[in-house]
Design a protein around this motif. Structure first.
Motif, PDB file in Angstrom:
ATOM      1  N   LYS A 147       0.651  -1.317   0.015  1.00 28.73           N
ATOM      2  CA  LYS A 147       0.095  -0.124  -0.023  1.00 28.73           C
ATOM      3  C   LYS A 147       0.664   1.223   0.189  1.00 28.73           C
ATOM      4  N   HIS A 148       2.263   1.055   0.139  1.00 25.39           N
ATOM      5  CA  HIS A 148       2.957   2.136   0.410  1.00 25.39           C
ATOM      6  C   HIS A 148       3.185   3.303   1.292  1.00 25.39           C
ATOM      7  N   THR A 149       2.748   2.129   2.633  1.00 22.08           N
ATOM      8  CA  THR A 149       2.485   3.633   3.963  1.00 22.08           C
ATOM      9  C   THR A 149       3.330   3.357   5.000  1.00 22.08           C
ATOM     10  N   CYS A 150       3.239   4.135   5.531  1.00 28.40           N
ATOM     11  CA  CYS A 150       4.013   4.552   6.765  1.00 28.40           C
ATOM     12  C   CYS A 150       3.746   4.868   8.282  1.00 28.40           C
ATOM     13  N   MET A 151       3.617   3.723   8.857  1.00 31.00           N
ATOM     14  CA  MET A 151       2.622   3.821  10.328  1.00 31.00           C
ATOM     15  C   MET A 151       3.869   4.325  11.427  1.00 31.00           C
ATOM     16  N   TRP A 152       3.896   5.283  12.355  1.00 29.49           N
ATOM     17  CA  TRP A 152       4.364   5.452  13.490  1.00 29.49           C
ATOM     18  C   TRP A 152       3.387   5.417  14.629  1.00 29.49           C
ATOM     19  N   LYS A 153       3.565   4.737  15.419  1.00 32.45           N
ATOM     20  CA  LYS A 153       3.158   4.735  16.912  1.00 32.45           C
ATOM     21  C   LYS A 153       1.307   4.776  17.118  1.00 32.45           C
ATOM     22  N   GLY A 154       1.341   3.947  15.812  1.00 36.17           N
ATOM     23  CA  GLY A 154      -0.057   4.008  14.679  1.00 36.17           C
ATOM     24  C   GLY A 154      -0.787   4.998  14.257  1.00 36.17           C
ATOM     25  N   LYS A 155       0.544   6.345  13.859  1.00 39.11           N
ATOM     26  CA  LYS A 155      -0.272   7.458  13.451  1.00 39.11           C
ATOM     27  C   LYS A 155       1.145   6.969  11.585  1.00 39.11           C
ATOM     28  N   GLN A 156      -0.215   8.081  10.601  1.00 38.63           N
ATOM     29  CA  GLN A 156       0.632   7.730   9.369  1.00 38.63           C
ATOM     30  C   GLN A 156       1.003   8.603   8.919  1.00 38.63           C
TER      31      GLN A 156
END
Length: 233
Positions: A147-156
């Motif tokens: 999906k080409h997505t990045c999440m950090w601590k549940g936030k995009q």
């Protein structure tokens, strides 16, 4: 389906000649002569990649890129004035994926466009050697290649193609120092020349984006004289 390229430049000679070259190579091309018309056109009909001149009437390339980045991670290549390092660095900090200085070879531009499109598609596809589903999880970080997505601590965290691949290159081997050449290969691919300050600018922008969702983000470490490494939380 052929890829659609948006060309934005107030020099009609450049628009005509580059359009002809790209169309001969099988691309669909849309041209704009100023930033305002380009913004309206790209919001209505997004392209697969945009090539932006910096100095344009009605809205310059810097402002156009900034406006685009509020809504889109579309790959962007900047056309900058010869030897104008400020333009190059500002463009990278605003989220450009690559830049070429004028005057430029159309074959070089074509190679950079193809390389960036390949990186974009690779970033959205499952990578070989990654867990099933294309998910890379490192502590609070999660990268989804499909999906080409990045999440950090549940936030995009909204990343460009180059930024996503740069984070991936660091995160796949936590604790391992990657020098700039290795990061260039990971984010740009082999046989693409990019100088060191380009990687440094991308890293600064990546850190800034993570800190917008977490003030305490400090996972990307600089080792002066060596490179960068990802410290798993």
């Amino acid at each position: 389906m052929p890829h659609t390229i948006a060309l934005v430049d107030d020099d009609r000679n450049i628009l005509t000649s580059v359009s002809m070259t790209l169309e001969q190579e099988g691309f669909t091309v849309r041209t704009y002569t100023d930033g305002e018309s380009a913004l309206q056109g790209l919001m209505a009909r997004p392209a697969d990649l945009a090539v932006l001149d910096i100095k344009m009437p009605r809205m310059d390339g810097m402002e156009l890129l900034q406006r685009l980045r509020q809504r889109s991670a579309m790959p962007v290549i900047f056309l900058t004035s010869k030897d104008d390092e400020l333009d190059e660095l500002m463009g990278l900090r605003l989220g450009a994926d690559d830049y070429i200085t004028k005057p430029f070879s159309q074959r070089l531009l074509l190679e950079r466009i193809r390389a960036l499109l390949r990186r974009n598609e690779a970033g959205r596809a499952e990578g070989s050697g990654t867990p099933a589903g294309g998910i890379i999880a490192r502590g609070d970080l999660m990268l989804d290649e499909t999906k080409h997505t990045c999440m950090w601590k549940g936030k995009q965290v909204q990343l460009t193609v180059t930024e996503f691949l740069l984070v991936k290159a660091l995160a796949v081997r936590p604790g391992m120092v990657k020098n700039r050449d290795q990061l260039i290969d990971g984010a740009y691919g082999e046989n693409i020349y990019v100088d060191d300050r380009t990687i440094d600018s991308h890293v600064k922008r990546v850190r800034k984006k993570f800190r917008q969702v977490d003030d305490d983000f400090a996972q990307i470490e600089t080792l002066y004289g060596l490179g960068y490494r990802y410290k798993e939380a």
